[in-house]
Design an enzyme around this catalytic site. Structure first.
Site, PDB file in Angstrom:
ATOM      1  N   ASN A   1       0.861  -1.185   0.000  1.00  0.00           N
ATOM      2  CA  ASN A   1       0.000   0.000   0.000  1.00  0.00           C
ATOM      3  C   ASN A   1       0.901   1.240   0.000  1.00  0.00           C
ATOM      4  OD1 ASN A   1      -1.815   2.036   0.511  1.00  0.00           O
ATOM      5  ND2 ASN A   1      -2.393   1.314   2.565  1.00  0.00           N
TER       6      ASN A   1
ATOM      7  N   LYS B   1       0.120   4.279  -0.351  1.00  0.00           N
ATOM      8  CA  LYS B   1      -0.545   5.456   0.230  1.00  0.00           C
ATOM      9  C   LYS B   1      -0.305   6.690  -0.650  1.00  0.00           C
ATOM     10  CE  LYS B   1      -0.315   3.219   4.677  1.00  0.00           C
ATOM     11  NZ  LYS B   1      -0.276   3.312   6.131  1.00  0.00           N
TER      12      LYS B   1
ATOM     13  N   HIS C   1      -9.676   0.765   5.086  1.00  0.00           N
ATOM     14  CA  HIS C   1      -8.360   1.018   5.689  1.00  0.00           C
ATOM     15  C   HIS C   1      -8.509   1.967   6.876  1.00  0.00           C
ATOM     16  CE1 HIS C   1      -4.279   2.433   6.267  1.00  0.00           C
ATOM     17  NE2 HIS C   1      -3.910   1.281   5.725  1.00  0.00           N
TER      18      HIS C   1
ATOM     19  N   GLU D   1      -6.925   4.457   7.801  1.00  0.00           N
ATOM     20  CA  GLU D   1      -6.841   5.894   7.481  1.00  0.00           C
ATOM     21  C   GLU D   1      -8.149   6.400   6.889  1.00  0.00           C
ATOM     22  OE1 GLU D   1      -3.136   5.413   5.417  1.00  0.00           O
ATOM     23  OE2 GLU D   1      -2.322   4.845   7.362  1.00  0.00           O
TER      24      GLU D   1
ATOM     25  N   GLU E   1      -5.319  -5.116  10.756  1.00  0.00           N
ATOM     26  CA  GLU E   1      -4.310  -4.075  10.952  1.00  0.00           C
ATOM     27  C   GLU E   1      -4.629  -3.295  12.231  1.00  0.00           C
ATOM     28  OE1 GLU E   1      -2.365  -2.885   7.021  1.00  0.00           O
ATOM     29  OE2 GLU E   1      -4.284  -1.860   7.052  1.00  0.00           O
TER      30      GLU E   1
ATOM     31  N   GLY F   1       2.211   2.346  10.743  1.00  0.00           N
ATOM     32  CA  GLY F   1       3.119   3.473  10.562  1.00  0.00           C
ATOM     33  C   GLY F   1       3.819   3.917  11.830  1.00  0.00           C
TER      34      GLY F   1
ATOM     35  N   SER G   1       3.329  -2.007  10.444  1.00  0.00           N
ATOM     36  CA  SER G   1       4.786  -2.003  10.651  1.00  0.00           C
ATOM     37  C   SER G   1       5.446  -3.354  10.368  1.00  0.00           C
ATOM     38  CB  SER G   1       5.122  -1.511  12.062  1.00  0.00           C
ATOM     39  OG  SER G   1       4.665  -0.180  12.241  1.00  0.00           O
TER      40      SER G   1
END
Ligand code: PGA
Length: 257
Positions: free
Chosen positions: A11, A13, A99, A101, A171, A177, A217
């Protein structure tokens, strides 16, 4: 029962420009061309999808392409949005839905996520459905409950047959991140519970056959241990997917996992 074929997604991003996208696609393609036994997909920013598609094609790569997001309508007055059909038209086989985000930066809730899953499947895209708990939820001991709620809501009105086109990406939000990763045992426990929820929602076969990626991560140094767990079928990789060497190493770890 043999483990499912591992699946590793990159991904990207909102990173890079057209030159970087083409370079990264080429570099990843070169490094994983000889890999077999792992499904691989990359999710570039929408403006670079066709460029990456063409770059992969020119290099005879079998890496699949995916969109990072989509809207739940086919067309119309939805400024700034991209439809499932448009992603498919740009060469996408996959789309990420839910996701963290999208959930936490853009405020997407369970209802829109479910509408996107349904629309993607109708449009013949395969879905990587992302779920996972926040740090507060984990500390309150609610990890499994949050995963179950997100799964149940996102997969409402999806049939067992359609589940053949769905991958789950677990996730934990606090791991994305941040450099913090769930321990292999914690991740395995969450994955096993997710699989049991799939059994309740669908069938034992769906539970046994659905791939559940871990994300948050993942890097070359922890990938093999995570992918070695019984219910972890590869990973969804953010930061490390921007470095071709790291991503390729993670893909190889999935091959061995
Ligand atoms: P990360 O991102 O690997 O940078 O933690 C994972 C993701 O957001 O899919």
């Amino acid at each position: 029962m043999p483990k499912r074929k591992p699946f590793v997604g990159g991904n990207w991003k909102m990173n890079g420009d057209s030159h970087a996208a083409a370079d990264l696609a080429r570099a990843v393609g070169d490094r994983v061309n000889a890999v077999s036994g792992v499904d691989i997909a990359i999710f570039p920013p929408a403006p670079y999808l066709t460029l990456v598609r063409d770059t992969l094609h020119e290099h005879g790569s079998n890496i699949a392409l995916g969109g990072q997001n989509m809207f739940d309508q086919d067309d119309g007055a939805f400024t700034g949005e991209v439809s499932a059909a448009m992603l498919a038209d740009c060469g996408c086989e996959f789309v990420l839905v839910g996701h963290s985000e999208r959930r936490h930066v853009f405020g997407e809730g369970d209802e829109i996520i479910n509408r996107k899953v349904r629309r993607a499947l109708i449009s013949d895209l395969k879905v990587v459905l992302c779920i996972g708990e926040t740090l507060d939820q984990r500390e309150a001991g609610r990890t499994d409950e949050v995963n179950e709620d997100q799964l149940t809501a996102a997969l409402a009105e999806i049939s067992a047959r359609q589940m053949a086109k769905v991958t789950i990406a677990y996730e934990p939000v606090w791991a994305i991140g941040t450099g913090m990763t769930a321990t292999p045992d914690d991740a395995q426990n969450a994955h096993a519970k997710i699989r049991s929820v799939l059994r309740e929602l669908f069938t034992a076969d769906v539970a046994a056959e659905t791939r559940i990626q871990y994300g948050g991560s993942v890097k070359p140094s922890n990938a093999a241990e995570l992918f070695g767990m019984a219910d972890i079928d590869g990973g969804l990789i953010g930061g490390a997917s921007l470095k071709a060497d790291d991503f390729a190493e993670i893909v190889r770890a999935a091959m061995e996992g």
